[in-house]
Design an enzyme around this catalytic site. Structure first.
Site, mmCIF file in Angstrom:
data_model
loop_
_atom_site.group_PDB
_atom_site.id
_atom_site.type_symbol
_atom_site.label_atom_id
_atom_site.label_comp_id
_atom_site.label_asym_id
_atom_site.label_seq_id
_atom_site.Cartn_x
_atom_site.Cartn_y
_atom_site.Cartn_z
ATOM 1 N N GLU A 1 37.516 -1.546 20.806
ATOM 2 C CA GLU A 1 37.857 -1.876 19.431
ATOM 3 C C GLU A 1 37.349 -0.780 18.498
ATOM 4 O OE1 GLU A 1 36.470 -5.714 18.325
ATOM 5 O OE2 GLU A 1 37.880 -6.794 19.605
ATOM 6 N N ASN B 1 45.934 -10.970 16.113
ATOM 7 C CA ASN B 1 46.377 -12.007 17.055
ATOM 8 C C ASN B 1 46.063 -13.371 16.464
ATOM 9 O OD1 ASN B 1 47.192 -13.464 19.227
ATOM 10 N ND2 ASN B 1 45.612 -12.745 20.635
ATOM 11 N N SER C 1 43.236 -7.165 21.526
ATOM 12 C CA SER C 1 43.630 -8.503 21.095
ATOM 13 C C SER C 1 45.136 -8.564 20.906
ATOM 14 C CB SER C 1 42.931 -8.845 19.777
ATOM 15 O OG SER C 1 43.300 -10.123 19.339
ATOM 16 N N GLY C 2 45.749 -9.555 21.540
ATOM 17 C CA GLY C 2 47.191 -9.720 21.446
ATOM 18 C C GLY C 2 47.959 -9.056 22.566
ATOM 19 N N THR D 1 44.804 -13.343 28.056
ATOM 20 C CA THR D 1 44.581 -14.762 28.394
ATOM 21 C C THR D 1 45.732 -15.307 29.226
ATOM 22 O OG1 THR D 1 43.317 -15.043 26.352
ATOM 23 C CG2 THR D 1 44.120 -17.030 27.432
ATOM 24 N N SER E 1 43.170 -15.220 19.257
ATOM 25 C CA SER E 1 42.347 -14.179 19.873
ATOM 26 C C SER E 1 41.082 -14.786 20.461
ATOM 27 C CB SER E 1 41.988 -13.125 18.831
ATOM 28 O OG SER E 1 41.116 -12.156 19.387
ATOM 29 N N SER E 2 40.769 -14.386 21.707
ATOM 30 C CA SER E 2 39.523 -14.835 22.340
ATOM 31 C C SER E 2 38.377 -14.040 21.747
ATOM 32 C CB SER E 2 39.592 -14.610 23.851
ATOM 33 O OG SER E 2 40.634 -15.359 24.423
ATOM 34 N N GLY F 1 39.010 -5.702 24.901
ATOM 35 C CA GLY F 1 39.246 -4.278 25.056
ATOM 36 C C GLY F 1 38.489 -3.470 24.024
#
Length: 1506
Positions: free
Chosen positions: A438, A211, A163-164, A168, A214-215, A436
């Protein structure tokens, strides 16, 4: 994970530069100071001393480029610290993209770099080979698109990262580039990410710890293409939306964005949904973070609305979606209290009741049913249906389950419908934006699913990397054995296999009494012997799985609740019965058998099926990988945290891919690079005539290496062999350094000895000089005494001499004065006599001159009177002829009026006849219509009567008494029959009358046609008469114009004129071949009158029958077009065709007429002549003629109002029309062209102004357009010829290493230099050919200068942009090569002279300064001010930064500018981007334009005399 395989020998010696592990920086460089067995003592760069094992030390490449390498497979040492250092170096230079083979690593810059993603950059990567340009996300998308088009196979691009990391944004850029390649016209140019992403981000993104956007779901975007490569459709699939976030969040995270957007909506929306501040809702106030810096929720709400409009969600559906979102917020505020019965619950208070009613109102369902669905459950058994109440805790779980179920079904299907899917598409490019790996402090069910997905993708990734390695070895045709790599199939079996973790979780969810503790104990029992599974100490519910990226400990507390995906039957029935179609569609009714069979459904099982489907899709496509990396957790630019990046590279599988590469041949060098680096190990090999491949073989054999491979273009080395070669190379270079040191010490000692010897010599010289000065002083004194004695004696002798001289001079003066006085008296007497004689002769000659002058004046007056009388007689004859023409004109006008009156009368008669005929026909038609109605009525009556009679007969009984009735009926029938016969006769009469009327109508039509024919004939006669009248009027006007000219000439030659002068000859007057003099007298042309050739036979010839005036004009125009169509050539440097056209138009007064067709014919002739665009000689010929004619028109034409013109000025002169061609018809064919040249080129010395009409001005504009068109065709032809050569001129071809060694084959060096410069010489040859063609056709010099100025600008743009986009071009040797080529262009500019080359050399300023920067030495010593002000003042900071970071010295090994200068450039670039200054470093080609309409005035000063 170690980058090198265990047991790999690494040649580490004292003095080697190595990498060692560091707890803070992950890896740090240092120098080996001592070795003790396997222990290595290293002095690090930060001043520390580290002792470590030899297996944990990796060699450092000291010859790595200062800006890093584009592809990390080109690293000399492919290991973990080398990869990390390369990424950090490139990130410091804002190079955020790097290849690892076919894998693209993207490091998030945390700042906008718009110059990397504009349309110009897309065009550069369009169609470029992979690796030809700098690494970029566009290059990966282009490779996928080209592979799909060429091979017909679908491709996929997998974007992953934590994330981050920028997944995206990377996905957006991929879809934007794919939309650019196969732009979809069906959606008005909108791309997939422009349609879907804003909506998906609003409903699927949230703020997390790492983030702000974040998605919280994975998505796979399928972009579908048709056979032509254009986008035909798209679809989006989402994976594992984080449903638990809807009901549960922790500080400092937020719920999904859409909730906050809706709470910040305009007042009318919040009132409609009965919303308040976000802090008042339970689902939002669990976290203290309500607002996020940089996000305006109110503006984002409106932006989301607009995005939904673009997607295609109509206003009604939008209203329904936001009603559902508001209903979820209200559901969260419903609280429950304990009921009166055991294990029951009720609504807690009025506030909860308000939220319950509001939620039911928004969902458009019954409030009581909603309450019942939340606090009760219906259990269906074979015997009966049992309704069970829920306790408050279970009711809260039921409420949250309803909220999560509703939210998870909201938006994706609508987006898929809006962007349009293509079911017939067989080719697609899939872009996978997936979460990704985690690993947090607390890891729950979501992290297990995410890491399960990454394990699957990592297995796919490892197989792809292994396949790429094998393809590389096969392509190079080397012997290779099977490479083993660690497979993570055992982890996947642990999770997904039958009896695995997901299966056990589903089993636990199906048992009502299962808890997280029983589930954890089941896991401990089942997987106690599995090496990938471990049980942490001091924990009863945690378990650890050993993933490929590291160990992750999961907390099983909420696994069972989060895995349950069943929809409560009460919830299903409640929402399916909603009066809102949108809500009802979210929960469609299930078939009865399906509802009975699907007692339980789990998220884990469903997710496993989705993942299997995704892997099948990916396996059917050709994959491409992009690994996004977050450089720091602060989300700020210019910060690179090594430990964080290393962990992400491990999680992303990049280091695993490197480990696979290290298992084979990790070091790969091209033959040229290998010989260039290790040629010093075997200099005798380079002295010979070996090619690079043979040289590599001999060097490796000499070094005694084994297990290496030599392919077709590269050398493949095992792990550790590169370090061994570098160590031996360091030894050779060390010996060479010692030899150099010995020579330098010798040189220094000799220099000191020479200095000492020179000092002794100087001291000796000083002593000897002192002695010599003393001797000289004595000698000088003696010489001075002698000189004094000599001067005294000389003084005495001179005094005696002067006295004697003075006496002699006095005597001579007296004698000479007496002689002079005598001579003066004689000359004075002679002068007086001469003056008297001159006065007498003057008086005599003046008297004779006055007598001659009086006689001449008397003779001249008599002669001029005679000429004037002759002209007067001619004027009288012309006046009589004009009177006769006027009488004829009057007669014709009367006749026309008479014909017009007769025509009007015939028209009126025909109109009256047609009206009468129409009335008669109308009456006949009405009569006919009435008769037909009567006949129809009679027929109907007859039918009725017959029916009545028939019925009466049938009904009548057969008695004798009714016989009289029958008789009466018979009589009635007879009477009716007679009446029918009469009607038939009447109908026949009417038909005859109708036929007669039709015949009369046909006769009237025939007479009408005859009248129409007569009328048309009369109209033709009238038109002929009008033409005749018009011609007579023109002839009369022409006669009046000639009379006016003759009158003005008579006045000019009258005896009372004050000044007399000789009349110049007419420019178009023919000379007789016998005597070469004009056949008639000379006439002076007036300023406003066209010159006229006076011919004594002209009045007689005009009286004879001739062709009409229009035919004469057409004939003359045809002859002009015929002459111009030929190549008339040039005379005295001037184009004959242009001069001929100009003189004819001027003589015919075509510029002053209101309507003429000669201009269109000339333009059409020019357009036909230039159809052959490849014939440069023809184009240059017409460019010269067009420019010359345009110059003449600009000097001649002047605009004015049409109202002020007299009738004589509006019409062309009929008498003078065509006299230009009279000489052409009379002259023989062999003398035509020299005759034209002599007559057209030598006539007019001054160009007079003509008041131009609209056709002339339009002709001037059309001619200007043709001039620009011809100019552009010549320029484009030149561009086409030099464009292929420019691609060869930007990069120097590589020469053999042997040819670069000093003293080896000087002839070969000369031949190589000649070959290197051949492409530039070809360009110079092309430029010279074009210059010669333009000069041969006498094209004006300013046009030639403009052509070459724009061509040089084109060369500058092409070379400069190629230099910035290709790193291999930014080298020292390549700069020397381009500089030598530019010198060739400079020599050409000198050869062409400034008149034709103009400022062409100045147009190359960008490439000149860039190349000059590449070839200067001591770049690190240059400051930014010196570079920007002195070396490269034209280049921008972005361009200088690009060149500085891409520069590499392949000749001397020097470095680029200092790091301080690079940092200053980066700061200035950041300021420019903040100030909205364009940050594009590429040049735009502005050489497509010619001249602005206003700038054509600048060509007027061109000197041209007709």
């Amino acid at each position: 994970m170690q980058a090198s395989p265990p047991g790999t020998p690494v040649n580490i010696i004292v003095g080697s530069h190595v990498w060692v592990e560091d707890p803070t920086l992950a890896w740090i460089d240092g120098e080996v100071v001592s070795l003790n067995g396997n222990e290595v003592h290293v002095h690090t760069s930060n001043g520390k001393k580290v002792t470590t094992n030899k297996s944990k030390v990796f060699p450092k490449d000291m010859e790595a480029p200062p800006g890093g390498v584009d592809d990390m497979t080109r690293l000399s040492y492919l290991h973990e610290p080398g990869v990390l250092q390369n990424l950090a170096t490139r990130y410091e230079l804002n190079e955020i993209y790097t290849y690892t083979g076919s894998i693209l690593i993207a490091v998030n810059p945390f700042q906008r770099l718009p110059h990397l993603y504009d349309t110009h950059m897309m065009e550069q990567y369009k169609g470029a080979d992979f690796g030809e340009l700098s690494p970029h996300v566009f290059a990966v998308a282009d490779v996928a698109y080209r592979a799909m088009i060429n091979e017909g196979k679908s491709n996929s691009i997998l974007v992953s990262g934590e994330s981050g990391a920028g997944k995206t944004e990377t996905t957006k850029m991929l879809m934007r580039y794919l939309a650019h390649l196969g732009g979809r016209s069906g959606v008005e140019g909108r791309t997939v990410e422009q349609q879907s992403n804003p909506v998906l981000e609003a409903f699927g993104n949230a703020k997390t710890v790492r983030n702000n956007n974040s998605s919280r779901f994975g998505k796979f975007v399928e972009i579908q293409f048709d056979k032509t490569g254009r986008i035909s459709g798209a679809a989006i699939r989402t994976y594992l939306l984080e449903r638990s976030r809807v009901c549960q969040i922790n500080t400092p995270e937020r719920n999904y964005h859409c909730f906050y957007f809706l709470c910040a909506a305009p007042p009318e929306d919040t009132q409609r949904y009965k919303l308040a501040d976000a802090r008042s809702f339970h689902y939002l106030n669990q976290s203290s973070c309500i607002e996020v810096e940089g996000i305006n929720d109110a503006e984002e709400y409106l932006a989301t609305r607009r995005a939904m409009d673009i997607v295609g969600i109509n206003e009604e559906e939008q209203e329904a979606i936001f009603r559902v979102v508001a209903a979820i917020l209200h559901l969260g505020n419903i609280n429950f209290a304990k009921g009166t019965e055991i294990d029951s619950s009720v609504i807690k208070d009025d506030k909860s009741r308000f939220h319950l009613n509001t939620a039911a109102e928004l969902l458009k369902c019954d409030c009581n049913n909603l309450e019942k669905a939340l606090i009760t459950r219906v259990i269906v058994t074979p015997e009966e249906i049992i309704t069970r109440t829920l306790d408050p805790a279970s009711a809260v779980v039921s409420r949250d389950a309803l909220a999560k179920t509703i939210y998870s079904r909201l938006i994706v299907e609508k987006i898929n419908v809006s962007i349009g899917q293509d079911p017939n598409s067989k080719q697609l490019i899939g872009v996978l934006d997936i979460y990704g790996f985690e690993s947090f402090k607390i890891n729950s069910f979501e992290q297990l699913c995410i890491n399960y997905t990454n394990e699957k993708l990592q297995q796919h990734f490892n197989q792809h990397v292994f396949k790429m390695e094998q393809e590389e070895y096969t392509r190079e045709e080397i012997n290779w054995s099977y490479i083993e790599f660690v497979d993570n199939q055992d982890v996947l079996d642990l999770i997904e296999k039958k009896g695995g973790l997901i299966a056990l979780l589903d089993e636990a969810c199906m048992f009502p009494r299962s808890t997280h503790e029983t589930f954890a104990q089941k896991l401990y029992t089942t997987f106690k012997n599995n090496k990938r599974f471990a049980k942490p100490k001091l924990s009863r519910t945690d378990f650890t799985i050993v993933h490929y990226a590291g160990d992750v400990t999961y907390q099983a507390d909420f696994f069972l609740d989060k895995n349950k995906d069943y929809v409560v039957a009460e919830h299903q029935d409640l929402l399916n019965a909603s009066s809102c179609p949108f809500v009802a569609a979210l929960f469609p009714a299930l078939p009865e058998e399906t509802a009975k069979s699907s007692k339980f459904s789990s998220i884990g099982a469903r997710f496993k099926l989705q993942l299997q489907s995704l892997m099948e899709t990916l396996s059917s496509t050709e994959p491409h990988y992009i690994r996004c990396v977050k450089p720091n957790n602060l989300l700020k630019p210019a910060i690179f945290e090594n430990t964080n990046v290393i962990q992400q590279l491990r999680c992303g599988g990049v280091l695993e891919a490197i480990r696979i590469s290290c298992a084979g041949y990790p070091t790969r060098k091209t033959f040229y690079e290998f010989v260039n680096r290790f040629g010093v190990l075997a200099p005798e090999v380079l002295e010979g005539s070996n090619d690079d491949k043979t040289a590599c073989q001999k060097i490796l054999e000499k070094m005694g290496l084994e297990n290496y491979q030599i392919g077709k273009t590269k050398v493949f080395l095992r792990a550790g062999q590169m370090a061994d070669l570098d160590a031996r190379r360091a030894e050779v270079l060390g010996r060479a350094a010692r030899i150099i040191q010995r020579q330098i010490c010798t040189y220094i000692a000799r220099k000191q000895f020479v200095l000492l010897r020179r000092s002794a010599t100087l001291l000796q010289s000083f002593v000897r000089g002192t002695l010599a000065r003393k001797v000289y002083e004595c000698m000088r004194r003696e010489a001075s005494a002698v000189k004094i004695q000599k001067n005294v004696r000389r003084h005495k002798a001179r005094v005696s001499y002067l006295q004697l001289q003075e006496a002699a001079i006095t005597l001579q003066t007296g004698l000479r004065a007496m002689s002079a006085r005598k001579e003066f008296r004689f000359r004075k007497e002679t002068k007086a006599a001469v003056h008297i004689q001159a006065r007498w002769r003057c008086h005599r000659d003046y008297a004779h001159y006055k007598n001659l002058q009086g006689a001449a004046l008397t003779y001249q007056c008599a002669w001029r009177q005679r000429l004037a009388r002759r002209e007067l007689r001619k004027l009288k004859m012309a006046a009589r002829e004009t009177g006769a023409l006027k009488e004829a004109k009057d007669k014709l006008e009367k006749r026309v009026e008479e014909l017009t009156w007769r025509l009007g009368l015939e028209k009126r008669l025909r109109t009256d006849l047609e009206e009468a005929k129409a009335q008669e026909i109308g009456k006949l038609q009405e009569t006919l219509h009435d008769m037909q109605q009567q006949v129809e009525e009679a027929k109907a009556m007859i039918v009725k009567e017959r029916e009545a009679a028939r019925k009466a007969i049938e009904e009548a009984p057969p008695v004798i008494k009714e016989t009289p009735v029958l008789v009466e009926d018979t009589e009635k029938i007879n009477s009716l029959t007679a009446e029918v016969e009469q009607l038939k006769a009447l109908l026949q009469t009417e038909r005859q009358a109708t036929e007669t009327a039709k015949k009369e109508y046909a006769e009237a039509e025939r007479r009408n046609e005859e009248l129409i024919k007569k009328f048309e004939g009369a109209e033709k006669k009238i038109e002929q008469l009008q033409d005749t009248v018009q011609r007579l009027e023109e002839k009369a006007t022409n006669m009046e114009s000639e009379n006016k000219v003759l009158r003005q000439q008579a006045v000019a030659i009258s005896p009372t004129a004050k000044s007399l002068a000789a009349y110049p000859k007419s420019p178009f007057q023919l000379k007789t071949p016998e005597n070469g003099i004009p056949p008639y007298g000379e006439v002076k042309p007036l300023p406003d009158v066209i010159p006229i050739s006076l011919n004594p036979k002209e009045p007689e010839t005009e009286e004879k029958p001739q062709k009409s005036l229009n035919e004469k004009q057409q004939e003359n125009q045809d002859m002009l077009i015929k002459c111009v169509s030929q190549d008339l050539g040039f005379s005295s440097g001037r184009p004959i065709a242009a001069c001929l056209i100009y003189r004819c138009l001027l003589h015919w007064r075509s510029f002053e007429v209101e309507r003429t067709g000669v201009f269109d014919r000339i333009i059409q002739t020019i357009g036909t002549a230039i159809e052959a665009q490849e014939n440069n000689d023809k184009l240059a010929y017409w460019l010269s003629n067009s420019s010359t004619l345009l110059l003449l028109l600009q000097r001649t034409l002047k605009t004015t109002g049409a109202a002020g013109l007299t009738p004589q000025r509006r019409r062309s002169s009929a008498a003078s029309f065509g006299r230009v061609f009279s000489g052409i018809r009379a002259s023989p064919q062999s003398a035509g062209r020299p005759f034209l040249a002599s007559r057209l080129m030598g006539g007019i010395g001054d160009l007079r102004q003509v008041e131009a009409k609209y056709p002339a001005l339009l002709f001037k504009q059309q001619l200007t357009a043709f001039l620009e068109k011809i100019y552009g065709m010549i320029r484009d032809n030149l561009k086409k010829e030099i464009s292929p050569l420019l691609g060869l001129c930007i990069q120097a071809p590589r020469t053999s290493r042997a040819s670069l060694i000093k003293g080896s084959r000087s002839q070969a060096n000369a031949l190589a230099q000649q070959t290197l410069i051949a492409h530039w010489q070809s360009i110079v040859k092309i430029l010279t050919n074009y210059l010669n063609v333009l000069k041969a056709n006498y094209v004006p010099s300013f046009l030639i200068s403009k052509v070459f100025t724009q061509i040089f600008s084109f060369i500058n743009v092409q070379l400069f942009n190629s230099l910035l986009l290709r790193r291999e071009c930014c080298s020292f040797s390549n700069g020397e090569y381009v500089k030598a080529g530019l010198a060739e262009l400079e020599q050409w500019c000198i050869y062409a002279t400034e008149e034709y080359a103009g400022s062409s050399w100045e147009e190359l300023k960008h490439i000149r300064q860039a190349v000059g920067f590449l070839v200067i030495h001591q770049k690190p010593k240059k400051t930014l001010k010196e570079i920007t002000n002195d070396l490269c003042p034209v280049l921008s900071i972005q361009q200088l930064y690009r060149i500085s970071t891409m520069y590499w010295d392949d000749k001397y090994g020097t470095h680029t500018v200092s790091s301080e200068v690079i940092s200053s450039m980066r700061i200035m670039m950041t300021e420019d981007s903040n100030n909205a200054v364009s940050s594009s470093f590429l040049l735009d080609d502005d050489s497509r334009y010619f001249l602005t309409p206003t700038s054509t005035k600048s060509i007027t000063p061109y000197n041209f005399v007709l």
